[in-house]
Scaffold this motif. Structure first.
Motif, mmCIF file in Angstrom:
data_model
loop_
_atom_site.group_PDB
_atom_site.id
_atom_site.type_symbol
_atom_site.label_atom_id
_atom_site.label_comp_id
_atom_site.label_asym_id
_atom_site.label_seq_id
_atom_site.Cartn_x
_atom_site.Cartn_y
_atom_site.Cartn_z
ATOM 1 N N ASP A 30 32.136 17.702 -19.261
ATOM 2 C CA ASP A 30 31.373 18.053 -20.464
ATOM 3 C C ASP A 30 30.668 16.848 -21.078
ATOM 4 O O ASP A 30 29.548 16.962 -21.584
ATOM 5 C CB ASP A 30 32.305 18.678 -21.510
ATOM 6 N N TRP A 33 27.251 16.281 -19.437
ATOM 7 C CA TRP A 33 26.214 17.237 -19.866
ATOM 8 C C TRP A 33 25.747 16.914 -21.297
ATOM 9 O O TRP A 33 24.547 16.933 -21.584
ATOM 10 C CB TRP A 33 26.764 18.666 -19.797
ATOM 11 N N CYS A 55 18.087 23.989 -18.480
ATOM 12 C CA CYS A 55 19.348 24.407 -17.878
ATOM 13 C C CYS A 55 19.857 23.255 -17.030
ATOM 14 O O CYS A 55 19.142 22.757 -16.148
ATOM 15 C CB CYS A 55 19.179 25.656 -17.018
ATOM 16 N N ASP A 134 23.829 33.953 -21.089
ATOM 17 C CA ASP A 134 24.271 33.273 -22.308
ATOM 18 C C ASP A 134 25.723 32.802 -22.232
ATOM 19 O O ASP A 134 26.232 32.212 -23.188
ATOM 20 C CB ASP A 134 24.068 34.158 -23.535
ATOM 21 N N GLU A 135 26.377 33.013 -21.086
ATOM 22 C CA GLU A 135 27.735 32.494 -20.904
ATOM 23 C C GLU A 135 27.715 31.037 -20.434
ATOM 24 O O GLU A 135 28.745 30.357 -20.457
ATOM 25 C CB GLU A 135 28.502 33.349 -19.889
ATOM 26 N N TRP A 136 26.555 30.571 -19.996
ATOM 27 C CA TRP A 136 26.439 29.180 -19.529
ATOM 28 C C TRP A 136 26.090 28.294 -20.720
ATOM 29 O O TRP A 136 25.047 28.443 -21.342
ATOM 30 C CB TRP A 136 25.361 29.070 -18.447
ATOM 31 N N ARG A 137 26.978 27.371 -21.044
ATOM 32 C CA ARG A 137 26.833 26.535 -22.241
ATOM 33 C C ARG A 137 25.669 25.561 -22.147
ATOM 34 O O ARG A 137 25.144 25.111 -23.175
ATOM 35 C CB ARG A 137 28.105 25.730 -22.480
ATOM 36 N N TRP A 138 25.285 25.200 -20.925
ATOM 37 C CA TRP A 138 24.377 24.070 -20.763
ATOM 38 C C TRP A 138 22.936 24.500 -20.493
ATOM 39 O O TRP A 138 22.231 23.893 -19.703
ATOM 40 C CB TRP A 138 24.910 23.157 -19.650
ATOM 41 N N CYS A 142 21.417 30.590 -25.243
ATOM 42 C CA CYS A 142 22.084 30.982 -26.499
ATOM 43 C C CYS A 142 21.176 30.784 -27.703
ATOM 44 O O CYS A 142 21.185 31.585 -28.640
ATOM 45 C CB CYS A 142 23.380 30.185 -26.673
ATOM 46 N N LYS A 147 22.186 32.460 -31.245
ATOM 47 C CA LYS A 147 23.505 31.834 -31.299
ATOM 48 C C LYS A 147 23.337 30.323 -31.390
ATOM 49 O O LYS A 147 22.241 29.792 -31.220
ATOM 50 C CB LYS A 147 24.307 32.188 -30.043
ATOM 51 N N SER A 149 23.404 26.575 -30.190
ATOM 52 C CA SER A 149 23.242 25.892 -28.908
ATOM 53 C C SER A 149 23.197 24.396 -29.173
ATOM 54 O O SER A 149 22.883 23.954 -30.280
ATOM 55 C CB SER A 149 21.964 26.341 -28.196
ATOM 56 N N TYR A 150 23.516 23.625 -28.152
ATOM 57 C CA TYR A 150 23.564 22.168 -28.303
ATOM 58 C C TYR A 150 22.446 21.537 -27.477
ATOM 59 O O TYR A 150 22.211 21.945 -26.353
ATOM 60 C CB TYR A 150 24.922 21.640 -27.825
#
Length: 258
Positions: A30, A33, A55, A134-138, A142, A147, A149-150
């Motif tokens: 993490d 990323w 992505c 939207d389940e992929w954080r990176w 999102c 939602k 997002s970072y």
């Protein structure tokens, strides 16, 4: 023979695909990323980029960006140098991390702009990493779904959403339907999907390769023999370096250098 000059986008918008040298992993945890996204955010502000989508996969990156106050190649070089410096410091390694030249394509109209956004968001779905985008954080998915997002202020979604409707609520519904629609999009004419295998599947493949040698014995073998085995193991399709290091009980750096 000199390299072919890149085609300049009339809109200033480019789809970028940047991958690890020899398709090696460029993100192992993490923190990696997060670091890359922090660097991208830094140069978004400094170089006045517009970031429509991103992505980060394990061994490659997709970006959909509008050029800012300097040539896109220069900006990407700044981002790459910063991340490689961090990576080499963290993993105590040297040498090339990214493939020498990133791939890019011009995005000249709204129809293709939307296609690229969807293609980017569906990368982890088509790779079998998650069941929904939207389940992929990176990725930026999102952020488009309303939602968190970072990083918080990286995504420039307004232009894309307005293509669907001036009403934000209607636009979000329309975008989500489009973004999740099944398709055969293949932007940049290259498939880089690589489905991961589980640790259990990895052990089966490794045992086939080792023969009479036990997995637990590998880390204690003479260096030349050990590294020869590790190099072969790295060729197993769908096996990550972090998985291999965990299975053998060795450091990630050792796997990388073998």
């Amino acid at each position: 023979m000199p390299r072919k000059a890149r085609v300049k986008s009339k809109t200033g918008i480019y789809h970028i695909m940047w991958r690890g040298a020899n398709r090696q992993e460029i993100f192992h945890d993490d923190d990696d990323w997060v670091k890359f996204l922090d660097i991208l955010q830094k140069y978004k502000v400094k170089c006045e980029l517009t970031v429509y989508a991103w992505c980060l996969m394990n061994n490659h990156v997709h970006l959909l960006i509008k050029e800012g106050n300097e040539d896109m190649s220069i900006t990407l070089k700044r981002i790459g140098v910063s991340y490689v410096g961090y990576y080499n410091w963290k993993y105590r390694t040297t040498g090339h991390l990214f493939q020498d030249r990133f791939k890019s394509e011009c995005v000249e109209n709204n129809k293709y702009l939307l296609t690229v956004v969807r293609y980017i968001h569906q990368n982890p779905v088509k790779a079998g990493m998650v069941s929904k985008a939207d389940e992929w954080r990176w990725s930026s998915c999102c952020g488009y779904y309303g939602k968190s997002s970072y990083p918080k202020n990286m995504l420039d979604s307004e232009y894309i959403l307005r293509i669907f409707s001036a009403d934000t609520a209607i636009a979000l519904v329309g975008f989500k339907e489009f973004n999740e629609r099944k398709n055969n999009d293949n932007c940049l004419d290259e498939s880089v999907y690589k489905k991961r295998i589980s640790d259990e599947e990895a052990r089966v493949e490794i045992k086939k390769m080792l023969g009479e040698i036990e997995i637990a014995q590998v880390k204690s073998l003479p260096k030349v023999k050990r590294n020869e085995i590790l190099r072969k193991v790295k060729e197993i399709d769908g096996l990550s370096l972090r998985q291999a290091a965990r299975i053998f009980g060795v450091s990630l750096g050792l796997m990388f250098k073998a």
